[in-house]
Design an enzyme around this catalytic site. Structure first.
Site, PDB file in Angstrom:
ATOM      1  N   ASN A  10      -3.706   9.038   2.346  1.00  0.00           N
ATOM      2  CA  ASN A  10      -4.305   8.464   3.552  1.00  0.00           C
ATOM      3  C   ASN A  10      -4.651   9.519   4.587  1.00  0.00           C
ATOM      4  O   ASN A  10      -5.799   9.661   4.975  1.00  0.00           O
ATOM      5  CB  ASN A  10      -3.347   7.454   4.202  1.00  0.00           C
ATOM      6  CG  ASN A  10      -3.575   6.029   3.769  1.00  0.00           C
ATOM      7  OD1 ASN A  10      -4.542   5.730   3.081  1.00  0.00           O
ATOM      8  ND2 ASN A  10      -2.692   5.142   4.180  1.00  0.00           N
ATOM      9  N   ASP A  17       0.815  -1.207   0.000  1.00  0.00           N
ATOM     10  CA  ASP A  17       0.000   0.000   0.000  1.00  0.00           C
ATOM     11  C   ASP A  17       0.855   1.266   0.000  1.00  0.00           C
ATOM     12  O   ASP A  17       0.483   2.279  -0.594  1.00  0.00           O
ATOM     13  CB  ASP A  17      -0.925   0.003   1.219  1.00  0.00           C
ATOM     14  CG  ASP A  17      -2.110  -0.947   1.054  1.00  0.00           C
ATOM     15  OD1 ASP A  17      -2.240  -1.554  -0.028  1.00  0.00           O
ATOM     16  OD2 ASP A  17      -2.908  -1.072   2.002  1.00  0.00           O
ATOM     17  N   LEU A  68      -7.570   3.998  12.076  1.00  0.00           N
ATOM     18  CA  LEU A  68      -8.245   2.809  12.603  1.00  0.00           C
ATOM     19  C   LEU A  68      -7.572   2.322  13.880  1.00  0.00           C
ATOM     20  O   LEU A  68      -8.247   1.924  14.841  1.00  0.00           O
ATOM     21  CB  LEU A  68      -8.251   1.711  11.546  1.00  0.00           C
ATOM     22  CG  LEU A  68      -8.992   0.421  11.906  1.00  0.00           C
ATOM     23  CD1 LEU A  68     -10.472   0.696  12.143  1.00  0.00           C
ATOM     24  CD2 LEU A  68      -8.814  -0.622  10.803  1.00  0.00           C
TER      25      LEU A  68
END
EC number: 2.7.1.23
Length: 300
Positions: A149, A75, A194
């Site tokens: 992100n 990623d 998260l």
């Protein structure tokens, strides 16, 4: 040259300093070239794996010349090239070299079967949003960056809490004492946000999430904002405060510096195989319902 939706030139990008990545990249390049596509390599990738016979281009040259970029790595590799290609709207196909990624969703073992089908036009397309941020010091902008992100304001490992003043659309929201504050896109909601107890936002949701990092007051909770919000975070107290963008670029901050964050005008097109399911990715990555049957996967 880009012509409508037809792919003619395919760029390949690989994760740097990765053992065993040269062979699958070379094999993929040769198989794509055999299908009649022009193949180009991102310059650093070409130099690291020592491949010859294909043009080695800068990201800007890829953006101007390639119709699609295939990223083999993790990623982080996808985030890095995605930011650089965002102004050119070059679609990305992500192939994971290692464990399943949230945004590199094709397994390396499946790439030889899936990539030709996708290059033939059979894929599912989605747009991913980015953030743009600038640091303002003494009324003057001193640094600009894009983030795929998140934008993270945090303290260094050995300093105490920082105090941050957060405003949205010019309206004061709160002062917060914490280890930092995360501003995340829906894509970034499954990253650092998260792990700091933030909510998962579906990638197609038009939102931005603010997530405190270890706040002093438990009433400082994550909040989801409209994606047209203009967020300002001022450094009110603390020392050794930094801001990072996708954990890939870092800048030191001073007292009274302000980080201004908003949604970027750029989006990044992601291409997925037919039948792609975001929920399947979540289930596999987060180990939800690990004993699901193959029929459950097909239904998702």
């Amino acid at each position: 040259m880009k012509t409508g939706n037809q792919f003619k030139t395919v760029a390949l990008v690989g994760r740097s300093n990765t053992p065993g990545i040269a062979e699958p990249l070379a094999t993929l390049a040769d198989s794509i070239a055999t299908l009649g596509f022009e193949v180009v390599f991102e310059g650093d990738t070409a130099r690291e794996i020592g491949i010859a016979g294909y043009p080695a281009l800068t990201p800007a040259e890829i953006g101007a010349r390639a119709d699609v970029a295939i990223v083999l790595g993790g990623d982080g590799t996808m985030l890095g090239i995605g930011r650089q290609l965002a102004p050119y709207r070059t679609p990305l196909i992500g192939i994971n070299h290692g464990r399943l990624g949230f945004i590199t969703d094709i397994a390396a073992s499946d790439m030889q079967a899936l990539v030709p089908v996708m290059l033939a036009g059979k894929f599912e397309r989605e747009e991913r949003s980015l953030l743009e941020a600038r640091i303002v010091r003494d009324g003057e902008p001193i640094y600009h960056a894009l983030a795929f992100n998140d934008v993270v304001v945090n303290r260094s490992g050995f300093s105490g809490m920082v105090e941050l003043r957060a405003s949205v659309d010019g309206r004061y929201m709160y002062n917060q004492r914490s280890d930092g504050l995360i501003v995340a896109t829906p894509t970034g909601s499954t990253a650092y946000a998260l792990s700091s107890a933030g909510p998962i936002l579906h990638p197609q949701l038009a939102g931005i999430v603010l997530v405190p990092i270890a706040p002093h007051a438990l009433s400082n909770r994550p909040i989801v904002l409209p994606d047209d919000s203009k967020i300002a975070i001022q450094i009110v107290g603390g020392r050794d405060v930094n801001v990072n963008f996708d954990m890939q670029s870092f800048t030191s901050l001073e007292l009274n510096d302000t980080i201004e964050v908003r949604r970027s005008k750029h989006t990044v097109p992601f291409l997925h195989p037919i039948g792609y399911s975001y929920y399947t990715t979540l289930r596999k990555k987060l180990h939800w319902n690990e004993h699901a049957s193959n029929e459950d996967d097909k239904a998702s």
